[in-house]
Design a protein around this motif. Sequence first.
Motif, PDB file in Angstrom:
ATOM      1  N   MET A  78       0.678  -1.276  -0.067  1.00  0.00           N
ATOM      2  CA  MET A  78      -0.206  -0.060  -0.093  1.00  0.00           C
ATOM      3  C   MET A  78       0.952   1.212  -0.017  1.00  0.00           C
ATOM      4  SD  MET A  78      -2.850  -1.180   2.383  1.00  0.00           S
ATOM      5  CE  MET A  78      -4.356  -0.075   1.968  1.00  0.00           C
ATOM      6  N   SER A  79       0.184   2.591  -0.212  1.00  0.00           N
ATOM      7  CA  SER A  79       1.058   3.436  -0.549  1.00  0.00           C
ATOM      8  C   SER A  79       1.596   4.098   0.857  1.00  0.00           C
ATOM      9  CB  SER A  79       0.231   4.579  -1.083  1.00  0.00           C
ATOM     10  OG  SER A  79      -0.963   4.813  -0.408  1.00  0.00           O
ATOM     11  N   PRO A  80       2.651   5.002   1.106  1.00  0.00           N
ATOM     12  CA  PRO A  80       3.213   5.585   2.182  1.00  0.00           C
ATOM     13  C   PRO A  80       2.222   6.236   3.111  1.00  0.00           C
ATOM     14  CG  PRO A  80       4.761   5.665   0.385  1.00  0.00           C
ATOM     15  CD  PRO A  80       3.769   5.336  -0.297  1.00  0.00           C
ATOM     16  N   PRO A  81       1.159   6.891   2.614  1.00  0.00           N
ATOM     17  CA  PRO A  81       0.345   7.478   3.912  1.00  0.00           C
ATOM     18  C   PRO A  81      -0.229   6.403   4.738  1.00  0.00           C
ATOM     19  CG  PRO A  81       0.090   8.364   1.504  1.00  0.00           C
ATOM     20  CD  PRO A  81       1.194   6.962   1.344  1.00  0.00           C
ATOM     21  N   THR A  82      -0.380   5.174   4.351  1.00  0.00           N
ATOM     22  CA  THR A  82      -0.976   4.255   4.969  1.00  0.00           C
ATOM     23  C   THR A  82      -0.304   4.302   6.466  1.00  0.00           C
ATOM     24  OG1 THR A  82      -1.956   2.948   3.207  1.00  0.00           O
ATOM     25  CG2 THR A  82      -1.661   1.923   5.165  1.00  0.00           C
ATOM     26  N   LEU A  83       1.149   4.493   6.203  1.00  0.00           N
ATOM     27  CA  LEU A  83       2.101   4.556   7.504  1.00  0.00           C
ATOM     28  C   LEU A  83       1.906   5.438   8.100  1.00  0.00           C
ATOM     29  CD1 LEU A  83       5.019   2.793   5.329  1.00  0.00           C
ATOM     30  CD2 LEU A  83       3.251   1.367   6.327  1.00  0.00           C
ATOM     31  N   ARG A  84       0.811   6.416   8.484  1.00  0.00           N
ATOM     32  CA  ARG A  84       0.924   7.507   9.090  1.00  0.00           C
ATOM     33  C   ARG A  84       0.911   6.964  10.837  1.00  0.00           C
ATOM     34  NH1 ARG A  84      -2.990  11.773   6.336  1.00  0.00           N
ATOM     35  NH2 ARG A  84      -1.753  12.263   4.499  1.00  0.00           N
ATOM     36  N   PRO A  85       1.685   7.961  11.345  1.00  0.00           N
ATOM     37  CA  PRO A  85       1.529   7.418  13.024  1.00  0.00           C
ATOM     38  C   PRO A  85       0.270   7.089  13.647  1.00  0.00           C
ATOM     39  CG  PRO A  85       2.996   9.235  12.519  1.00  0.00           C
ATOM     40  CD  PRO A  85       2.396   8.938  11.176  1.00  0.00           C
ATOM     41  N   GLU A  86      -0.943   8.042  13.437  1.00  0.00           N
ATOM     42  CA  GLU A  86      -2.060   8.031  13.752  1.00  0.00           C
ATOM     43  C   GLU A  86      -2.606   6.512  13.412  1.00  0.00           C
ATOM     44  OE1 GLU A  86      -2.768  11.141  10.392  1.00  0.00           O
ATOM     45  OE2 GLU A  86      -1.228  10.353  11.696  1.00  0.00           O
ATOM     46  N   PHE A  87      -2.390   5.974  12.206  1.00  0.00           N
ATOM     47  CA  PHE A  87      -3.020   4.811  11.645  1.00  0.00           C
ATOM     48  C   PHE A  87      -2.236   3.811  12.634  1.00  0.00           C
ATOM     49  CE2 PHE A  87      -2.176   0.790   9.938  1.00  0.00           C
ATOM     50  CZ  PHE A  87      -3.569   0.473   9.153  1.00  0.00           C
ATOM     51  N   HIS A  88      -0.932   3.915  12.896  1.00  0.00           N
ATOM     52  CA  HIS A  88      -0.240   2.737  13.716  1.00  0.00           C
ATOM     53  C   HIS A  88      -0.832   2.901  15.272  1.00  0.00           C
ATOM     54  CE1 HIS A  88       1.990   0.736  10.661  1.00  0.00           C
ATOM     55  NE2 HIS A  88       2.258   1.937   9.928  1.00  0.00           N
ATOM     56  N   GLU A  89      -0.981   3.873  15.581  1.00  0.00           N
ATOM     57  CA  GLU A  89      -1.545   4.156  16.861  1.00  0.00           C
ATOM     58  C   GLU A  89      -2.856   3.389  17.245  1.00  0.00           C
ATOM     59  OE1 GLU A  89      -1.592   8.338  17.771  1.00  0.00           O
ATOM     60  OE2 GLU A  89       0.330   8.447  17.556  1.00  0.00           O
ATOM     61  N   ILE A  90      -3.699   3.576  16.543  1.00  0.00           N
ATOM     62  CA  ILE A  90      -4.962   2.845  16.463  1.00  0.00           C
ATOM     63  C   ILE A  90      -4.765   1.379  16.448  1.00  0.00           C
ATOM     64  CG2 ILE A  90      -7.233   2.324  15.519  1.00  0.00           C
ATOM     65  CD1 ILE A  90      -7.134   5.274  14.628  1.00  0.00           C
ATOM     66  N   ALA A  91      -3.945   0.904  15.544  1.00  0.00           N
ATOM     67  CA  ALA A  91      -3.429  -0.378  14.903  1.00  0.00           C
ATOM     68  C   ALA A  91      -2.831  -1.272  16.156  1.00  0.00           C
ATOM     69  CB  ALA A  91      -2.475  -0.636  13.939  1.00  0.00           C
ATOM     70  N   GLU A  92      -2.108  -0.671  17.030  1.00  0.00           N
ATOM     71  CA  GLU A  92      -1.490  -1.355  18.162  1.00  0.00           C
ATOM     72  C   GLU A  92      -2.680  -1.558  19.257  1.00  0.00           C
ATOM     73  OE1 GLU A  92       1.880  -0.447  21.592  1.00  0.00           O
ATOM     74  OE2 GLU A  92       1.825   0.932  19.715  1.00  0.00           O
ATOM     75  N   ARG A  93      -3.449  -0.529  19.247  1.00  0.00           N
ATOM     76  CA  ARG A  93      -4.657  -0.731  20.228  1.00  0.00           C
ATOM     77  C   ARG A  93      -5.757  -1.819  19.986  1.00  0.00           C
ATOM     78  NH1 ARG A  93      -4.079   5.107  20.512  1.00  0.00           N
ATOM     79  NH2 ARG A  93      -6.031   5.422  19.300  1.00  0.00           N
ATOM     80  N   VAL A  94      -5.838  -2.112  18.726  1.00  0.00           N
ATOM     81  CA  VAL A  94      -6.804  -3.060  18.211  1.00  0.00           C
ATOM     82  C   VAL A  94      -6.443  -4.496  17.897  1.00  0.00           C
ATOM     83  CG1 VAL A  94      -8.316  -1.295  17.693  1.00  0.00           C
ATOM     84  CG2 VAL A  94      -6.991  -2.397  15.760  1.00  0.00           C
ATOM     85  N   ASN A  95      -4.757  -4.431  17.890  1.00  0.00           N
ATOM     86  CA  ASN A  95      -4.234  -5.796  17.404  1.00  0.00           C
ATOM     87  C   ASN A  95      -4.596  -7.068  18.191  1.00  0.00           C
ATOM     88  OD1 ASN A  95      -2.025  -7.671  17.361  1.00  0.00           O
ATOM     89  ND2 ASN A  95      -1.512  -6.498  15.275  1.00  0.00           N
ATOM     90  N   ASN A  96      -4.905  -8.073  17.162  1.00  0.00           N
ATOM     91  CA  ASN A  96      -5.412  -9.423  17.749  1.00  0.00           C
ATOM     92  C   ASN A  96      -4.607 -10.323  17.420  1.00  0.00           C
ATOM     93  OD1 ASN A  96      -7.750  -8.934  19.311  1.00  0.00           O
ATOM     94  ND2 ASN A  96      -8.962  -9.000  17.665  1.00  0.00           N
ATOM     95  N   TRP A  97      -3.181 -10.161  16.686  1.00  0.00           N
ATOM     96  CA  TRP A  97      -2.230 -11.047  16.449  1.00  0.00           C
ATOM     97  C   TRP A  97      -1.787 -11.964  17.708  1.00  0.00           C
ATOM     98  CZ3 TRP A  97       1.729  -8.325  12.822  1.00  0.00           C
ATOM     99  CH2 TRP A  97       1.042  -7.836  11.708  1.00  0.00           C
ATOM    100  N   GLY A  98      -1.901 -13.391  17.549  1.00  0.00           N
ATOM    101  CA  GLY A  98      -1.490 -14.138  18.577  1.00  0.00           C
ATOM    102  C   GLY A  98      -2.606 -14.504  19.566  1.00  0.00           C
ATOM    103  N   ARG A  99      -3.704 -13.707  19.550  1.00  0.00           N
ATOM    104  CA  ARG A  99      -4.851 -13.881  20.566  1.00  0.00           C
ATOM    105  C   ARG A  99      -5.121 -15.402  20.807  1.00  0.00           C
ATOM    106  NH1 ARG A  99     -10.294 -10.015  21.148  1.00  0.00           N
ATOM    107  NH2 ARG A  99     -10.917 -11.200  22.815  1.00  0.00           N
ATOM    108  N   TRP A 100      -5.366 -15.985  19.334  1.00  0.00           N
ATOM    109  CA  TRP A 100      -5.720 -17.323  19.375  1.00  0.00           C
ATOM    110  C   TRP A 100      -4.949 -18.222  19.028  1.00  0.00           C
ATOM    111  CZ3 TRP A 100      -8.841 -13.081  17.622  1.00  0.00           C
ATOM    112  CH2 TRP A 100      -9.912 -12.633  18.512  1.00  0.00           C
ATOM    113  N   GLY A 101      -3.460 -17.710  19.062  1.00  0.00           N
ATOM    114  CA  GLY A 101      -2.520 -18.843  18.741  1.00  0.00           C
ATOM    115  C   GLY A 101      -2.003 -18.390  17.625  1.00  0.00           C
ATOM    116  N   ALA A 102      -0.813 -18.800  17.230  1.00  0.00           N
ATOM    117  CA  ALA A 102       0.083 -18.575  16.122  1.00  0.00           C
ATOM    118  C   ALA A 102      -0.383 -19.026  14.679  1.00  0.00           C
ATOM    119  CB  ALA A 102       1.658 -18.737  16.366  1.00  0.00           C
ATOM    120  N   ASP A 103      -1.277 -20.161  14.969  1.00  0.00           N
ATOM    121  CA  ASP A 103      -1.598 -20.762  13.675  1.00  0.00           C
ATOM    122  C   ASP A 103      -3.025 -20.363  13.463  1.00  0.00           C
ATOM    123  OD1 ASP A 103       0.751 -22.175  13.501  1.00  0.00           O
ATOM    124  OD2 ASP A 103       0.058 -23.684  14.970  1.00  0.00           O
ATOM    125  N   ASP A 104      -3.672 -19.538  14.285  1.00  0.00           N
ATOM    126  CA  ASP A 104      -5.015 -18.977  13.819  1.00  0.00           C
ATOM    127  C   ASP A 104      -5.258 -18.502  12.441  1.00  0.00           C
ATOM    128  OD1 ASP A 104      -7.509 -18.411  14.599  1.00  0.00           O
ATOM    129  OD2 ASP A 104      -7.216 -16.095  14.550  1.00  0.00           O
TER     130      ASP A 104
END
Length: 311
Positions: free
Chosen positions: A1-27
């Motif tokens: 995706m284009s560089p604007p997607t990497l804006r800090p405000e996006f990643h701040e929200i991403a960190e708060r909603v991230n579910n990676w690993g919540r149901w295991g590494a193979d989920d």
Amino acid sequence: MSPPTLRPEFHEIAERVNNWGRWGADDEIGTLNLITDEVVREAAATVRTGRRIPLALPLRQDGVQTGMIPGRINPLHVMVQINQEVFGPGTVACSDDAVTMGLQAATHWDALPHVSHSGRLYNGRPAGTVTAHGGAGFSGIDKVRHLVSRGVLLDVARVRGVDRLDGSCAVGPEDLDAAEELAGTRVRAGDIVLVRTGQMRVLLAGDRHAYAYPSPGLSIRTPEWFHARDVAAVANDTLTFEIFPPEVEDLWLPVHALDLVEMGMPQGQNWNLEKLSTACGEAGRYTFLLAATPEPFTGATGAPVAPVAVL
């Protein structure tokens, strides 16, 4: 995706909603893990009248797609045999059909690998695991073998007292709160939330281009609302799901990335919620049993669905 997607405000929200690993590494199914047997039993208990309301658009050549999204073609339906006596003269005659279409052409679910950002898919898998010949190596729509739960209609258009939200309207958490209050229920873990903007009215009136652009839709602020309530899946009545053009200049499809990549939450588009809105308004209740299992195309990043709400 284009560089604007990497804006800090996006990643701040991403960190708060991230579910990676919540149901295991193979989920591979993300928030659909929240639909437990108990959730389905409670969903079945919402049925009072047995009234069934279909929520899918017809699959037709003059459908939703306008050509804005390359390759996403409306269904091209042809007959491959008509009243043909396949097993010889005097035997039963058969008529068969074939269709070519974009899997996200009409009413559909997006699978988790439908989008990527920063080279990653849900659960941290490389975006390169989606290939030309194999499709999605992980989390394809075929992994969703059943999708039945309690549905909750958040009728934002009704709350605002309009038939249809303006094309510049970004549906925010405050709108979802108000619609939840109207519904008289608290959205809970494992629910499938349907957000009505009224945009479908434009399409049903025959204007495909006005339906596509500009379009009301979900704000970048809504993924945190869904994450806080442990929603299993979200669908609405628009082509783009989120507001389009984007509310943050040059930040394209951030809600897709937050829902699908970070949370692992399937999202649906082009759902016809008009009859459901009327029925819920008449009944004074906005919860129901929702059956919405997508077609299990192996390795697909999305698939058509013919959802039915049972009140």
